[in-house]
Design a protein around this motif. Structure first.
Motif, short mmCIF file in Angstrom:
data_model
loop_
_atom_site.label_atom_id
_atom_site.label_comp_id
_atom_site.label_asym_id
_atom_site.label_seq_id
_atom_site.Cartn_x
_atom_site.Cartn_y
_atom_site.Cartn_z
N PRO A 70 2.20 3.11 -2.10
CA PRO A 70 2.25 2.43 -0.80
C PRO A 70 0.99 1.62 -0.50
N ILE A 89 7.68 -1.88 -0.14
CA ILE A 89 6.82 -0.71 0.04
C ILE A 89 7.53 0.50 -0.57
N TYR A 106 1.18 -2.29 0.21
CA TYR A 106 0.77 -2.85 1.49
C TYR A 106 -0.30 -3.93 1.31
N THR A 124 10.98 -1.02 3.25
CA THR A 124 10.11 0.13 3.08
C THR A 124 10.91 1.28 2.45
N ARG A 125 10.19 2.34 2.08
CA ARG A 125 10.83 3.51 1.45
C ARG A 125 11.73 3.04 0.30
N ALA A 150 1.84 7.60 2.58
CA ALA A 150 2.11 6.78 3.77
C ALA A 150 2.48 7.65 4.96
#
Length: 257
Positions: A238, A213, A242, A181-182, A219
């Motif tokens: 995002p 992501i 997802y 993520t990020r 988000a």
């Protein structure tokens, strides 16, 4: 019977609850019957799915066996059903007692497992009895991890905990993958973390999800509005990422079955 998925990472701020909410919302959008279980005393999953976590019954009462799990389930229009949590659940170490205390969550969820297609379990950012209870009750485990060096710290301990659960209370627990993520494709740091995460994944006996992501303010903002990232900002990076991730999760589970 429901497929149970637990999300875990002992480090906070990696998008674990956001990912839990996105999975619940995405599966509900596909017409699946979903139950979200919030095992974090902060109560963020229920809050991010639009629930008032101080109103109604919670996981605290269920785990204390004061009420039946069916009586604590609360429904949303868009995101399926939710078992909410609040700060009272921080007393879990005291209320979950006995030799098989890590199995209590699994036992209570048995009563509703036939009512759902998927059960999504969000755990605290720590390795405690609540987290282990989530592992014991799940079929699959997903590890969200921010694309940062510090996010790699602690994964070795996580590996040991997963193996301990597999060797004792839940030999069928399967690690579905690590989700980055990020993520920013333009930075060398993200590429370096990805390579190191691939090594850690192989040590755990799993792999990185192909989906990444990307960083996006939507988000972070969506939970404050009680909406999924799909409803709050459907065209954001995002949201797109997802959706791709959920498709990948479903394909992996189907191939495992």
């Amino acid at each position: 019977m429901a497929v149970s998925i637990v999300l875990t990472n002992q480090k906070g701020g990696v998008g674990k609850t956001t990912t839990s909410g996105a999975i619940a919302a995405g599966l509900s959008e596909r017409g699946k019957k979903v139950l979200s279980v919030d095992l974090d005393p902060q109560g963020n999953l229920g809050f991010s799915l639009g629930m008032d976590i101080e109103d109604g019954h919670t996981m605290y009462e269920v785990l204390k066996k004061e009420i039946r799990v069916r009586d604590a389930v609360r429904s949303t229009e868009e995101y399926g059903d939710v078992l909410t949590s609040n700060i009272l659940l921080s007393e879990a170490e005291m209320i979950l007692k006995g030799e098989n205390r890590q199995m209590i969550l699994k036992q209570v969820l048995e009563d509703v497992k036939d009512d759902y297609d998927y059960i999504i379990i969000d755990t605290p950012p720590s390795l405690n009895i609540l987290t282990v209870s989530g592992y014991a009750a799940a079929d699959y485990l997903i590890i969200p991890m921010a694309a940062e060096i510090l996010s790699l710290v602690g994964l070795v301990q996580l590996k040991e905990t997963i193996e301990a659960v597999q060797n004792s209370v839940n030999p069928d627990l399967h690690v579905l993958g690590i989700l980055l993520t990020r993520f920013s494709r333009r930075t060398n740091l993200a590429k370096d973390v990805q390579e190191m995460a691939e090594t850690v994944a192989s040590q755990i006996g799993t792999e990185l999800f192909g989906s990444r992501i990307r960083t996006g303010v939507s988000a972070a903002e969506a939970p404050a509005h009680g909406k999924s990232v799909f409803d709050y900002s459907p065209r954001s990076n995002p949201s797109k990422d997802y959706r791709e991730f959920i498709e990948e999760v479903l394909n992996k589970i189907e191939n495992e079955a």
